[in-house]
Write a protein that holds these residues in place. Sequence first.
Motif, PDB file in Angstrom:
ATOM      1  N   THR A  16      19.785  12.309  48.257  1.00 21.04           N
ATOM      2  CA  THR A  16      19.658  12.531  46.820  1.00 21.04           C
ATOM      3  C   THR A  16      20.903  13.192  46.266  1.00 21.04           C
ATOM      4  N   VAL A  17      21.369  14.212  46.966  1.00 19.58           N
ATOM      5  CA  VAL A  17      22.557  14.928  46.512  1.00 19.58           C
ATOM      6  C   VAL A  17      23.780  14.029  46.548  1.00 19.58           C
ATOM      7  N   VAL A  18      23.952  13.341  47.660  1.00 16.35           N
ATOM      8  CA  VAL A  18      25.121  12.477  47.805  1.00 16.35           C
ATOM      9  C   VAL A  18      25.105  11.348  46.789  1.00 16.35           C
ATOM     10  N   THR A 185      25.931  28.928  30.513  1.00 16.75           N
ATOM     11  CA  THR A 185      27.246  28.811  31.144  1.00 16.75           C
ATOM     12  C   THR A 185      28.005  27.631  30.550  1.00 16.75           C
ATOM     13  N   PRO A 186      29.260  27.841  30.121  1.00 17.04           N
ATOM     14  CA  PRO A 186      30.048  26.721  29.591  1.00 17.04           C
ATOM     15  C   PRO A 186      30.266  25.651  30.661  1.00 17.04           C
ATOM     16  N   VAL A 187      30.012  24.401  30.311  1.00 14.25           N
ATOM     17  CA  VAL A 187      30.171  23.288  31.248  1.00 14.25           C
ATOM     18  C   VAL A 187      30.762  22.087  30.532  1.00 14.25           C
ATOM     19  N   VAL A 188      31.326  21.201  31.327  1.00 18.13           N
ATOM     20  CA  VAL A 188      31.795  19.906  30.838  1.00 18.13           C
ATOM     21  C   VAL A 188      30.982  18.837  31.559  1.00 18.13           C
ATOM     22  N   PRO A 189      30.244  18.006  30.831  1.00 16.65           N
ATOM     23  CA  PRO A 189      29.468  16.940  31.479  1.00 16.65           C
ATOM     24  C   PRO A 189      30.330  15.715  31.783  1.00 16.65           C
ATOM     25  N   LEU A 190      30.140  15.178  32.954  1.00 16.25           N
ATOM     26  CA  LEU A 190      30.739  13.891  33.335  1.00 16.25           C
ATOM     27  C   LEU A 190      29.606  12.902  33.516  1.00 16.25           C
ATOM     28  N   VAL A 191      29.753  11.724  32.962  1.00 15.64           N
ATOM     29  CA  VAL A 191      28.689  10.726  33.028  1.00 15.64           C
ATOM     30  C   VAL A 191      29.232   9.443  33.639  1.00 15.64           C
ATOM     31  N   ARG A 192      28.558   8.978  34.688  1.00 16.08           N
ATOM     32  CA  ARG A 192      28.903   7.685  35.276  1.00 16.08           C
ATOM     33  C   ARG A 192      27.701   6.765  35.142  1.00 16.08           C
ATOM     34  N   THR A 193      27.936   5.569  34.676  1.00 17.34           N
ATOM     35  CA  THR A 193      26.890   4.545  34.594  1.00 17.34           C
ATOM     36  C   THR A 193      27.311   3.365  35.450  1.00 17.34           C
ATOM     37  N   TRP A 194      26.356   2.854  36.192  1.00 14.17           N
ATOM     38  CA  TRP A 194      26.648   1.731  37.096  1.00 14.17           C
ATOM     39  C   TRP A 194      25.340   1.052  37.465  1.00 14.17           C
ATOM     40  N   HIS A 195      25.233  -0.250  37.182  1.00 13.66           N
ATOM     41  CA  HIS A 195      24.059  -1.051  37.512  1.00 13.66           C
ATOM     42  C   HIS A 195      22.778  -0.408  36.996  1.00 13.66           C
ATOM     43  N   GLY A 196      22.812   0.084  35.763  1.00 11.33           N
ATOM     44  CA  GLY A 196      21.624   0.663  35.156  1.00 11.33           C
ATOM     45  C   GLY A 196      21.324   2.086  35.552  1.00 11.33           C
ATOM     46  N   GLN A 197      22.121   2.650  36.427  1.00 10.00           N
ATOM     47  CA  GLN A 197      21.908   4.034  36.831  1.00 10.00           C
ATOM     48  C   GLN A 197      22.852   4.950  36.064  1.00 10.00           C
ATOM     49  N   VAL A 199      24.359   8.849  36.050  1.00 11.67           N
ATOM     50  CA  VAL A 199      24.530  10.098  36.781  1.00 11.67           C
ATOM     51  C   VAL A 199      25.327  11.055  35.904  1.00 11.67           C
ATOM     52  N   THR A 200      24.742  12.206  35.614  1.00  9.81           N
ATOM     53  CA  THR A 200      25.410  13.214  34.796  1.00  9.81           C
ATOM     54  C   THR A 200      25.667  14.448  35.644  1.00  9.81           C
ATOM     55  N   MET A 201      26.920  14.848  35.758  1.00 10.93           N
ATOM     56  CA  MET A 201      27.276  16.041  36.499  1.00 10.93           C
ATOM     57  C   MET A 201      27.855  17.074  35.535  1.00 10.93           C
ATOM     58  N   TYR A 202      27.305  18.276  35.576  1.00  9.00           N
ATOM     59  CA  TYR A 202      27.759  19.357  34.712  1.00  9.00           C
ATOM     60  C   TYR A 202      28.682  20.262  35.514  1.00  9.00           C
ATOM     61  N   VAL A 203      29.953  20.320  35.094  1.00  7.80           N
ATOM     62  CA  VAL A 203      30.978  21.061  35.824  1.00  7.80           C
ATOM     63  C   VAL A 203      31.283  22.365  35.089  1.00  7.80           C
ATOM     64  N   VAL A 216      20.223  12.372  37.985  1.00 13.38           N
ATOM     65  CA  VAL A 216      20.311  10.952  38.300  1.00 13.38           C
ATOM     66  C   VAL A 216      19.092  10.253  37.712  1.00 13.38           C
ATOM     67  N   THR A 217      19.310   9.220  36.922  1.00 15.56           N
ATOM     68  CA  THR A 217      18.198   8.475  36.338  1.00 15.56           C
ATOM     69  C   THR A 217      18.468   6.978  36.415  1.00 15.56           C
ATOM     70  N   GLY A 218      17.392   6.202  36.490  1.00  8.98           N
ATOM     71  CA  GLY A 218      17.498   4.746  36.434  1.00  8.98           C
ATOM     72  C   GLY A 218      17.985   4.123  37.715  1.00  8.98           C
ATOM     73  N   GLY A 219      18.545   2.936  37.578  1.00 11.74           N
ATOM     74  CA  GLY A 219      19.025   2.180  38.729  1.00 11.74           C
ATOM     75  C   GLY A 219      17.918   1.339  39.343  1.00 11.74           C
ATOM     76  N   SER A 220      18.274   0.587  40.380  1.00 15.22           N
ATOM     77  CA  SER A 220      17.317  -0.255  41.085  1.00 15.22           C
ATOM     78  C   SER A 220      17.588  -0.160  42.591  1.00 15.22           C
ATOM     79  N   PRO A 221      16.671   0.416  43.386  1.00 13.93           N
ATOM     80  CA  PRO A 221      15.386   0.950  42.933  1.00 13.93           C
ATOM     81  C   PRO A 221      15.586   2.192  42.073  1.00 13.93           C
ATOM     82  N   LYS A 222      14.631   2.440  41.201  1.00 12.41           N
ATOM     83  CA  LYS A 222      14.724   3.541  40.260  1.00 12.41           C
ATOM     84  C   LYS A 222      14.823   4.872  41.011  1.00 12.41           C
TER      85      LYS A 222
END
Length: 257
Positions: A16-18, A185-197, A199-203, A216-222
């Motif tokens: 899950t983490v990876v 806490t101040p953060v900068v969000p990074l968002v990656r979208t790929w094949h319906g998934q 992933v938002t990482m708050y740095v 992590v949301t969406g994708g197939s399998p969800k």
Amino acid sequence: MTGPHIGIHATAWTATVVLGLSSVGVLGAGTARADDPIDSLSARQIADRSSDALRGAHSMHLSTRSTPADGGTPTTLDLIVDRAGNCTGSLGLGGKQGSVRIVKRGDTVWVKPDAQFWKSRDSRVGSALASILAGRYMKGSASDPRLSNLASACDLAAFQTVVSDNAKTDKGTLTKGRKTTLAGTPVVPLVRTWHGQKVTMYVAATGKPYPLRIDVTGGSPKADATVAFSAFDKPVPTTTPPPDETVGINAQETRAT
């Protein structure tokens, strides 16, 4: 009987983490001065620094929550871990599988499954073991095959290696959001979208650019999951269960047969 095998594949939470980190961490993305404000960098530069910061941590608090594709009960993990393989915390296995407390120091591991855990196993053996334990920890070697799967959840160094090996992905679209706050806490969000998934990482935007949360949301399998990171470089508590709250795993095996 082969003994009270705690057959929990702790690699599930690692996956899950990876999943989040490998989808976001992109290395080799240009140059930037070390003193540049994190929010002035490109998405790829921020991901690079965040990945490096995470790999450099000697210990941390990991908290995960992952909902299965069928919408069932989420699995959870709450662990303080370090590079030496020490840890303390718990794993929630979801549904009717129960939960397990775990403490590991060096090569010794203590685990305390709850009553629901035993109910979900072989009814005869589970009832016998639950009676023998009577709320106490089961103690054994982390290399014991009956405990090794669970003990592997405490290997922060292995987790960081997996992160490093998976941090060079360039799949999908990576974007940087506007600086905001996460639990103050101040953060900068990074968002990656790929094949319906998504992933938002708050740095973290101040101090070391650690990733503080990954959604992590969406994708197939969800896949819907949240991973939170905190308490970087704070030591794992050294307290272990006292002898009167412990039963040796080999003694249990003899009494449960």
